[in-house]
Motif scaffolding. Structure first.
Motif, short mmCIF file in Angstrom:
data_model
loop_
_atom_site.label_atom_id
_atom_site.label_comp_id
_atom_site.label_asym_id
_atom_site.label_seq_id
_atom_site.Cartn_x
_atom_site.Cartn_y
_atom_site.Cartn_z
N GLU A 170 0.87 -1.18 0.00
CA GLU A 170 0.00 0.00 0.00
C GLU A 170 0.90 1.23 0.00
N PHE A 177 0.33 4.32 2.26
CA PHE A 177 0.63 4.08 3.66
C PHE A 177 2.14 4.02 3.89
N GLY A 192 -3.01 -5.29 8.43
CA GLY A 192 -4.44 -5.00 8.57
C GLY A 192 -5.21 -6.24 8.96
N LYS A 215 -3.05 -2.22 11.79
CA LYS A 215 -3.42 -0.93 11.22
C LYS A 215 -4.77 -0.50 11.79
N PRO A 216 -5.03 0.71 12.12
CA PRO A 216 -4.03 1.79 12.20
C PRO A 216 -3.27 1.72 13.52
N HIS A 267 -11.44 -6.19 7.25
CA HIS A 267 -10.02 -6.18 6.91
C HIS A 267 -9.74 -5.15 5.83
N ARG A 281 -9.55 -1.59 7.09
CA ARG A 281 -8.46 -1.19 7.98
C ARG A 281 -7.37 -0.39 7.27
N THR A 282 -7.02 -0.80 6.04
CA THR A 282 -5.94 -0.09 5.35
C THR A 282 -6.31 1.36 5.05
N ALA A 324 -6.18 3.29 8.18
CA ALA A 324 -4.80 3.53 8.61
C ALA A 324 -4.19 4.68 7.83
N ASN A 378 -12.70 3.35 13.43
CA ASN A 378 -11.79 2.24 13.70
C ASN A 378 -12.31 1.37 14.85
N ARG A 387 -16.13 -12.62 15.16
CA ARG A 387 -15.31 -13.77 15.55
C ARG A 387 -15.98 -14.56 16.68
N GLU A 410 -1.97 -22.12 24.50
CA GLU A 410 -2.51 -22.53 23.20
C GLU A 410 -3.57 -23.59 23.42
#
Lengths: 126, 530
Positions: free
Chosen positions: A12, A15, A85, A107-108, B192, B195-196, B199, B235, B246, B530
């Motif tokens: 990316e 970023f 991410g 991220k972030p 997912h 998120r980028t 960010a 976020n 989940r 675990e």
């Protein structure tokens, strides 16, 4: 004063650029690569003090890169930080242990915490 | 053999039509046979069997056999089609088949008997024949046939209804599961992907705000700071959505260890101290009977506390107080976050733990919740086998309580013949809260492992009698013990190939003697978690 050199491997680009700006403000010299193979090539061409890797990238991602530079890291210590991410699963946790990854950020990230970690791993040498 | 209720129901359905016809046929056959013997009592048994009058008996036997064969054939035909995909269509078009089998057989039998009766009593008119005492059997036969018909129609209806219901339920269930899976998958993929860009936005804005790329005026700073807090809110929402999906997918795995609840509450107190001072809120700790140890996932319990505390801070005004409680209830531990905030009405309390229910949402600027926090808390508590609830009085305050059951701490089996090493391990395992089993030789080790099913085995390779390789071999052969994780202690090099099972790739962690206490401790912890 020799600048501490960091290699960022992140697909990316926006970023990666921002990480570069932030790290340069803290006094690091940054080299960038945008896929796994060019990251591996960069490691073999130049000596770095730290690697910042993305988990998922074209050509295999962070763990594939570490697999390829395994022998290199055995001869010369090279701390690794992951920025991802992806949600951290127990498989990823196990891999992180196996590849001796020093830190992992999702991220972030929190900029202060990020810079703090980088500073502790790649001290600017005199 | 274990039969679950569904299997049993299926078995009963499959078999009962055959057995109804067989049983009825056999009873009828015996009754008739009895009657035959009484009616034709002259001659020996052999003579009676081949007498002209006994032809009815043979015919009857033949018919019963045909009936049984036909019943079996019809049933297996049905069974074959029932497993077919178009079960429903088949059921609809073939529904009356078993009824017709019964009806057809009955009609045939009735006709044959009538003909025979006619020949037996041929000196009487048909009308007279109907009302003579001997015809009683004829009427009884009619009655029996009627009862059988009614019964088979009734049974068939019952079976059909149940089949249809099961089919509809199964289909609905499958559809719901599929929908739920798609929803969760969609949610996690989307999160997912979100998120980028989040960010990038966050890093860009915060770089500007850190003034590393140039000075900012007051308006710019205000605009960027509002943008940043919105990005953070987005976020939080993504993170909460991911957490919840989940939990709902059942993908969440607890990383349990023995933790002290008092210590954890203290940590939370330290983390929120500054925020409390800033908001002029009294933050208190109410701990009883410390330490209170429990086997739970520390991060997840902290997440529960974090959610409850951030709610409490949001709804408590200046000068109010927030108290963290930990109470040892014997078989369970009760933790609570109590505030003197605005409170929740009785109607709203019921809705609190549902997704996106924001009761008493704060308007205007400031920290905003996602409406998922309590749903996540509920999921996490449930995953621990506990419960969570709230008590509140309007304008007096609220108390959120969660109770975690004290599960028995895991057992660890130590196999070593040197008392000094057992002593070292015993010391730190006791500190960590694990229960200890000790074995001094291979036989004891294998026995204890099968009986007590420990969570882990720490094995010294050099032992008198059965050696380490043999012990591992035995443990791996037994279904009861083959999945128990192992740590191997040895002064010599360990031959991993000799040690591991041919099907397994993984090598066992080896600690070489002399070992560092903390290394072993760390290894044990990480494997148990675990």
């Amino acid at each position: 004063m020799a600048l501490s050199k960091i290699l960022i491997v992140e697909d990316e680009i926006e970023f990666a650029n921002m990480m570069k700006i932030r790290l340069e403000l803290s006094g690091y010299k940054i080299t960038m690569a945008t896929d796994t193979q060019s990251g591996v090539d960069a490691v073999f061409n130049e000596e770095f003090n730290l690697l910042i890797l993305d988990l998922m990238m074209p050509g295999g991602g962070g763990f594939a890169l570490l697999e390829q530079i395994k022998d290199y890291r055995e001869k010369r210590p090279l701390p690794v930080v992951f920025v991802t991410g992806k949600t951290i699963t127990s498989e990823v946790q196990a891999m992180i242990g196996a590849f001796q990854v020093s830190a992992l950020f999702t991220k972030p990230y929190d900029p202060a915490e990020f810079i703090q970690t980088i500073k502790s791993l790649a001290q600017i040498s005199d | 053999m274990k039969a679950n209720p569904q299997d049993r129901a299926g078995f009963m359905q499959r078999i009962n039509l055959i057995w109804v016809s067989v049983a009825f046929g056999l009873i009828y056959w015996f009754l008739e046979a009895l009657r035959e013997v009484i009616v034709y009592e002259k001659g020996t048994l052999l003579q009676r069997l081949f007498a002209v009058g006994t032809i009815g008996f043979w015919m009857r036997l033949l018919v019963v056999l045909v009936l049984v064969l036909f019943g079996v054939a019809a049933q297996s035909h049905r069974d074959r089609f029932e497993t077919h995909k178009k079960e429903q269509d088949f059921l609809d078009s073939h529904r009356p088949s078993m009824v017709w089998v019964g009806l057809g057989f009955s009609a045939l039998y009735w006709m044959l008997e009538s003909v025979r009766d006619y020949f037996l009593f041929d000196n009487l008119s048909l009308l007279e024949q109907i009302f003579i005492p001997e015809m009683l059997v004829f009427w009884m036969r009619i009655m029996a046939i009627c009862i059988m018909l009614l019964f088979s129609v009734y049974a068939q209806n019952l079976i059909d209804a149940r089949k249809k219901m099961e089919l509809a339920l199964r289909e609905t269930n499958q559809r719901l599961q599929e929908l739920d899976r798609l929803k969760s998958e969609f949610l996690s993929t989307v999160s997912h992907e979100l998120r980028t860009p989040i960010a990038i936005m966050r890093e860009g804005v915060s770089l500007c705000m850190d003034k590393g790329v140039g000075p900012l005026n007051e308006v710019q700073t205000k605009l960027l700071s509002d943008t940043l807090s919105s990005i953070d809110r987005l976020n939080r929402l993504v993170t909460d959505l991911l957490d919840l999906s989940r939990i709902e997918e059942g993908k969440l795995k607890l990383r349990k260890s023995v933790i002290d609840m008092c210590q954890l509450a203290n940590k939370m107190y330290e983390a929120y101290k500054v925020q409390a001072k800033m908001k002029n809120i009294h933050l208190n700790l109410a701990l009883k009977d410390c330490p209170v140890k429990i086997y739970a996932d520390e991060d997840k319990v902290m997440q529960i506390f974090n959610n409850l505390l951030s709610n409490a801070f949001r709804f408590t005004n200046d000068g109010g107080s927030i108290t963290l409680h930990v109470i040892n209830k014997g078989s369970a531990i009760q933790c609570a976050v109590e505030d003197t905030g605005i409170g929740i009405s009785q109607d709203n309390i019921k809705k609190l733990f549902s997704k996106f229910e924001q009761v008493g949402r704060v308007h205007g600027p400031g920290y905003k919740g996602t409406g998922l926090g309590l749903a996540i808390c509920k999921g996490l508590v449930k995953k621990h086998g506990g419960k969570i609830w709230a008590e509140s009085k309007m304008s007096k305050g609220s108390k959120f309580i969660f109770e975690l059951k004290k599960a028995p701490f895991p057992k660890i089996l130590i196999v070593d013949d040197e008392p000094s090493i057992i002593e070292i391990i015993r010391e730190f395992l006791k500190e960590d809260g694990y229960r200890l089993l000790e074995a001094h030789n291979g036989y004891e080790a294998v026995n204890l492992a099968t009986q007590e099913k420990p969570a882990m085995i720490v094995l010294d390779m050099k032992l008198p009698g059965m050696n380490g390789y043999e012990i591992v071999g035995r443990l791996k052969q037994d279904m009861r013990t083959k999945d128990i994780p192992l740590i191997v202690i040895s002064a010599f090099d360990v031959d991993q190939e000799k040690l591991s099972h041919p099907d397994e790739q993984a090598a066992y962690p080896v600690i070489t003697k002399p070992f560092d206490r903390e290394t072993l401790r760390g290894r044990i912890r990480s494997i148990l978690i675990e």
